[in-house]
Motif scaffolding. Structure first.
Motif, short mmCIF file in Angstrom:
data_model
loop_
_atom_site.label_atom_id
_atom_site.label_comp_id
_atom_site.label_asym_id
_atom_site.label_seq_id
_atom_site.Cartn_x
_atom_site.Cartn_y
_atom_site.Cartn_z
N ASN A 124 -48.86 42.89 8.03
CA ASN A 124 -49.48 41.60 8.34
C ASN A 124 -49.17 40.55 7.28
OD1 ASN A 124 -50.77 42.26 10.78
ND2 ASN A 124 -52.43 43.29 9.67
N PRO A 125 -49.10 39.30 7.63
CA PRO A 125 -49.09 38.80 9.01
C PRO A 125 -47.75 39.05 9.68
CG PRO A 125 -48.83 36.99 7.45
CD PRO A 125 -49.00 38.23 6.63
N ARG A 127 -44.61 38.13 12.12
CA ARG A 127 -43.91 36.88 12.39
C ARG A 127 -43.83 36.64 13.89
NH1 ARG A 127 -41.25 33.30 9.63
NH2 ARG A 127 -39.69 32.05 10.72
N SER A 133 -45.81 32.01 8.99
CA SER A 133 -46.99 32.84 9.18
C SER A 133 -47.96 32.74 8.01
CB SER A 133 -46.58 34.30 9.43
OG SER A 133 -45.78 34.75 8.36
N PRO A 135 -51.20 31.28 5.85
CA PRO A 135 -52.53 30.82 6.28
C PRO A 135 -52.49 29.33 6.60
CG PRO A 135 -52.72 32.15 4.28
CD PRO A 135 -51.25 31.96 4.54
N PRO A 139 -50.29 32.33 11.32
CA PRO A 139 -50.44 33.75 11.00
C PRO A 139 -50.99 34.53 12.20
CG PRO A 139 -52.29 32.54 10.10
CD PRO A 139 -51.37 31.52 10.75
N LEU A 140 -50.49 35.73 12.39
CA LEU A 140 -51.02 36.62 13.43
C LEU A 140 -51.10 38.02 12.83
CD1 LEU A 140 -51.74 36.38 16.49
CD2 LEU A 140 -49.53 37.41 16.96
N ASN A 141 -52.30 38.59 12.87
CA ASN A 141 -52.49 39.91 12.29
C ASN A 141 -52.80 40.95 13.36
OD1 ASN A 141 -52.12 38.77 9.82
ND2 ASN A 141 -54.09 39.39 8.97
N THR A 152 -55.39 39.22 15.86
CA THR A 152 -56.19 38.06 15.47
C THR A 152 -55.33 36.95 14.90
OG1 THR A 152 -58.06 37.27 14.14
CG2 THR A 152 -56.73 39.03 13.17
N SER A 153 -55.73 35.73 15.24
CA SER A 153 -55.07 34.55 14.67
C SER A 153 -55.94 33.96 13.57
CB SER A 153 -54.85 33.49 15.76
OG SER A 153 -56.10 32.93 16.14
#
Ligand SMILES: *[C@@H]1O[C@H](CO)[C@@H](O)[C@H](O)[C@H]1NC(C)=O
Ligand SMILES: *[C@@H]1O[C@H](CO)[C@@H](O)[C@H](O)[C@H]1NC(C)=O
Ligand SMILES: *[C@@H]1O[C@H](CO)[C@@H](O)[C@H](O)[C@H]1NC(C)=O
Ligand SMILES: *[C@@H]1O[C@H](CO)[C@@H](O)[C@H](O)[C@H]1NC(C)=O
Ligand SMILES: *[C@@H]1O[C@H](CO)[C@@H](O)[C@H](O)[C@H]1NC(C)=O
Length: 244
Positions: A124-125, A127, A133, A135, A139-141, A152-153
């Motif tokens: 994480n995060p 791509r 990505s 903060p 970002p997408l985790n 989660t975004s």
């Protein structure tokens, strides 16, 4: 005699041809022929009419199909259902610029093929096609527990609902929430972002107390002035020398 057997042979050939074509017909091709078409896959799955509309209006659908044809890394697509879109606050989509709509859709797309078990090892995060990505950007985790995959975004948490399509090149997963990226939907932190602070730097220039980019501009201006001066004096010297 020869004529007769030729006649019989042609009938036989016709019969064989007829049999083979009629036999071939009922067997449907296992994969859709030609290059993968994401829109077609979503149409077949149903409940993705809003997403399909966005894929068309933003042209991201065409980009996706092109990418699938051109790259070997594959694509992972989190596909929000119609229900997911209708759960958005009223006017959310209409309030976006065309560019933001493109980014919103690209945020749901990872430029690699990930099977459900692959999610356990991503870092994480992750791509997305929307790019940056960090903060505040895009970002997408991903978190997993067994076969459960949560995404989660930072603004939206959702669980991957199921596999709509997977062929080792393209994976389409159902999500029941639209993943809202921070870049578009979170108020920006008052960080010293370089781009928006440029107009302020110009006003600061007059107070002449900021060692900013303006100083270098002034310096290079001075350099060119002195160069000009030197050239001028050389010119004067040459003219003076000639006139002697
Ligand atoms: C993909 O499928 C959609 C819907 O079936 C169709 O409208 C579109 O023309 C197709 N695109 C390509 C490149 O074949
Ligand atoms: C897909 O890629 C092949 C070879 O890389 C190319 O010849 C073909 O035109 C491409 N098809 C599309 C629809 O872009
Ligand atoms: C995923 O989200 C659900 C619902 O919020 C939560 O119960 C579950 O513990 C989460 N799982 C992981 C692996 O984060
Ligand atoms: C995503 O994961 C990274 C690395 O663990 C973390 O620093 C970041 O805060 C997480 N962001 C979100 C939105 O969960
Ligand atoms: C998402 O999940 C995280 C961790 O479980 C939680 O701290 C956060 O409040 C949740 N955010 C939303 C918008 O539900």
């Amino acid at each position: 005699m020869i004529k007769q057997s030729l006649f019989a042979l042609s009938f036989l050939l016709l019969f064989v041809f007829h049999c083979s074509t009629t036999l071939a017909q009922p067997a449907p091709a296992p994969a859709p022929p030609g290059p993968t078409n994401v829109t077609k896959i979503l149409e077949k799955a149903g409940q993705y009419t809003i997403l399909i509309r966005l894929l068309k209006s933003t042209k991201v659908g065409d980009q996706l199909n092109q990418q699938l044809n051109d790259s070997n890394n594959g694509i992972t697509f989190f596909a929000p259902t119609d229900n997911a879109f209708s759960n958005l606050k009223a006017g959310t989509l209409n309030g976006l610029t065309d560019e933001q709509k493109v980014e919103l859709i690209q945020f749901h797309i990872l430029p690699t093929f990930l099977s459900i078990s692959n999610f356990q090892t991503v870092s994480n995060p992750v791509r997305t096609q929307a790019g940056d990505s960090r903060p505040g950007e895009f970002p997408l985790n991903v978190t997993t527990s067994g076969n459960q995959v949560n995404v989660t975004s930072g603004l939206v948490n959702t669980t991957v609902g199921g596999t709509v399509y997977s062929d080792n090149q393209l994976a389409v997963y159902q999500v029941d929430s639209v993943l809202l990226p921070q870049d578009i939907f979170a108020p920006k932190p008052p960080a010293p972002a370089p781009a928006p602070s440029q107009p302020k730097a110009k006003t600061k220039k007059k107070t002449a107390d900021s060692p900013s980019g303006d100083a270098t501009v002034d310096a290079s201006g001075a350099v060119s002035l002195t160069r000009h001066g030197i050239l001028m004096s050389i010119g004067v010297a040459v003219i003076a020398g000639l006139s002697l």
